[in-house]
Design a protein around this motif. Sequence first.
Motif, mmCIF file in Angstrom:
data_model
loop_
_atom_site.group_PDB
_atom_site.id
_atom_site.type_symbol
_atom_site.label_atom_id
_atom_site.label_comp_id
_atom_site.label_asym_id
_atom_site.label_seq_id
_atom_site.Cartn_x
_atom_site.Cartn_y
_atom_site.Cartn_z
ATOM 1 N N ILE A 29 0.836 -1.203 0.000
ATOM 2 C CA ILE A 29 0.000 0.000 0.000
ATOM 3 C C ILE A 29 0.868 1.249 0.000
ATOM 4 O O ILE A 29 0.599 2.219 -0.728
ATOM 5 N N THR A 76 -5.566 4.711 -4.666
ATOM 6 C CA THR A 76 -5.263 3.994 -3.422
ATOM 7 C C THR A 76 -5.755 4.773 -2.213
ATOM 8 O O THR A 76 -6.343 4.201 -1.272
ATOM 9 N N GLN A 79 -9.443 4.359 -1.828
ATOM 10 C CA GLN A 79 -9.788 3.089 -1.192
ATOM 11 C C GLN A 79 -9.540 3.140 0.307
ATOM 12 O O GLN A 79 -10.360 2.651 1.106
ATOM 13 N N LEU A 80 -8.412 3.744 0.701
ATOM 14 C CA LEU A 80 -8.109 3.838 2.123
ATOM 15 C C LEU A 80 -9.186 4.628 2.862
ATOM 16 O O LEU A 80 -9.492 4.342 4.025
ATOM 17 N N THR A 120 -11.139 -0.054 3.189
ATOM 18 C CA THR A 120 -10.841 -1.332 2.528
ATOM 19 C C THR A 120 -9.973 -1.080 1.305
ATOM 20 O O THR A 120 -10.240 -0.158 0.530
ATOM 21 N N VAL A 121 -8.948 -1.915 1.132
ATOM 22 C CA VAL A 121 -8.076 -1.810 -0.036
ATOM 23 C C VAL A 121 -8.086 -3.145 -0.771
ATOM 24 O O VAL A 121 -7.894 -4.197 -0.153
ATOM 25 N N ASP A 122 -8.313 -3.090 -2.058
ATOM 26 C CA ASP A 122 -8.269 -4.296 -2.899
ATOM 27 C C ASP A 122 -6.813 -4.555 -3.281
ATOM 28 O O ASP A 122 -6.213 -3.771 -4.019
ATOM 29 N N LEU A 144 -3.127 -3.084 -6.463
ATOM 30 C CA LEU A 144 -1.810 -2.559 -6.121
ATOM 31 C C LEU A 144 -0.772 -3.089 -7.120
ATOM 32 O O LEU A 144 -0.685 -4.297 -7.362
#
Length: 729
Positions: free
Chosen positions: A106, A119, A122-123, A127-129, A133
């Motif tokens: 991340i 990114t 998402q943060l 939740t981050v996929d 990345l």
Amino acid sequence: MAHPLESLVVRHTLRLPVADAVFDPAGQGEAPARQFDAALMSVGFKLSAGLLDRLSRLPGEVVAETAARTLATVRAMTGDHVGHNVYFIDFPLNVPDTLDFWVRCIAEAVADDTTRETTLAQLGTGTVDLLTLATYGRYRHTYADMLAVHDELIAASGDRLTVLHPGGTPEDEVHALYLALAGSSTPLGEEGLADLRLLAEHCVAGEQPAAIPVRENRAVVNLARLDAGADLLVDTVTDVLRLACALCDGDVSLAAPTRFRSMPRAVRRALLAALDAVVAQTPAKLSDVTAHREAFKRLGERLHPHEYPRWPHAAQVFAVARGEQRARTLDSRLEELLAAGDVVGAAQLLTAAPGRLFRALDRLLRTGRTQDERDAVTAAAEQVAARVSGRVLLSLREHLHNRAGERAEDGGSRVFVNRTGRAWVAADDRRPVLEPERKRLADLLDAETRRRLPDPGHLLIDPDVLDVALPLSGKATTAGLGVLPRGSRSAVDGELLRFFVYWKQARHTTDFDLSALMLDEAYDTLGWLSYTALTGVGGEHSGDITEAPDGASEFINLRLGAVPGAFIVPQVNIYSGEGFEEVEESFFGFMLREAEQQGRPFEPRTVRMKSDLRGPGRVALPLVFVRGDDGRWHARWLHLYLKGNPAANRVEGNRVSVAALVRGVVEHEYLTVRHLVDLLADRATATTLWDGATVPKGPVTWIGLEQPDGLHPDSVVVTPGNLRALIPA
């Protein structure tokens, strides 16, 4: 000149065909033969003394050409024909903590101008996929870069050395392999059937097996006979249906539907003539149509039977399929008798179909309420035992052994495995088979099996083969190196255990995930290794790879002394993309090493097993490792597939179902080579357990995991590659 089917002989028999006609009296092949032997040893193979001697007497250029072809074959057998890269370049060293690794990915995405905005967004959601990345799931170095950081493998006495033995002329070896596969008394696996198809095309004009008992094998042979204009080997209407499936590259086992294509007029005439002859000779065989009604209806649309009035019996087949003509089946008559409570009549009815009777014995004995009824059922079995195939005899023997000592109140569960390896668990609510009938039938089965076994002469047994399960179906195993039938036990000797999976996607992005589940003695979960748990429970995961356009590998490394619990269950989960039967290639295996051995993540010399992954589910369970009471580990072979989810399969989500399947296989007692050895010993002139070193000077019947060097040339050799030869016809 090389025989086009030479590689099949090497794969199936570990014999290298050698043509006597090209022997060179000057012996110019000695140096290249020794170089060939050294090259083989680097991938875990070796020339026997006899083969080294024969190659040494060939011209040097012939040896070099033979070496190049054979090395390509054996490298593919171990999985060394592809480059096995790893995500973490130092694996198994320096594998990071899972959360630390994710945080690093991340942070790198936030530091990258091209991915920072998405990114951070998402943060903001919490939740981050990981798949978004840039540094996750894709190799960050080349295969050459990875090799450069690993030391050369230090040779150890425990490294695998599979010996290649001298064969006859290429044509003789190819034809012998054809006869063995075509005449097999048990069904072949997918690769075996494909190989038989090639062999049948080549050998159609030569000697044929005395009998082809397995219908799938017969369909493949009939395909070659049809192309060559030879008479077809058919005695049921289903034989013709299987041949039609083979013509259209469909499933000759009839487990999956086949899309029939338009066929040339000559082919249509041949199929219709065969159907007509079968029904004309035995009209009752029309009843077989009902079991595959839809397939026959689709076939009729391609054969146009109305255009051929000279074959009226063939037209009846399709009239039955369409429901225009009635053909009463054996099963319908059986169900009618059982519904009326006529167990004795049901048993007598099935004496006309001995195999069907033996498959129904458990049900008939449970249905019989009186001793007279159960005696009548057992007497019917005794009446027709000589007409039942050896495979069915042994299957029933295993079944009855596992029914011993059961009580109605025990309950429990049953594991079901279909011919494709799909497995599931269900509650067992059957009434028990009473001990007098069970023992009477077991004695009958042993006596009939013993009667059919050959006189083995001097029986020489490798003790390590005794716990190998009998291959009562080729569907109970998969193609590969060191693969044993479902239920087999084999020792695990080594301190480091390493699994590997390789896959190469065909058309769509595909993500396979290698995992290992640890269970305790009660089959409860202790932990796991996967892309969500890169370290722990005595091992390390090599890192998640999420796409494989050029092929990808994942590894799990375990220090057996540090693994908790009683069971290690490696599994391959399909997270997304193509299935095991859709990818261009996929296989699983394991390696064993000593603690001091380093080397590359993949070393062919340390590979103990490599098997293809070709199953219908989305979760593959190749085998389980079991810790014995003495603390030593052994492998128990599963060859199972779970249906799983269409996507996002993970070890965490299938723990309960996997544990239930593992328990069912581990606690089921399979019929092993030991059972047949005990029966053979009654007819042997001598029975010797091999000491691992010396072999008798005269001919023997050898049964073992591998053929030892120095056996008399007239010996009969049975190894896992032809273990089906032990199953009596």
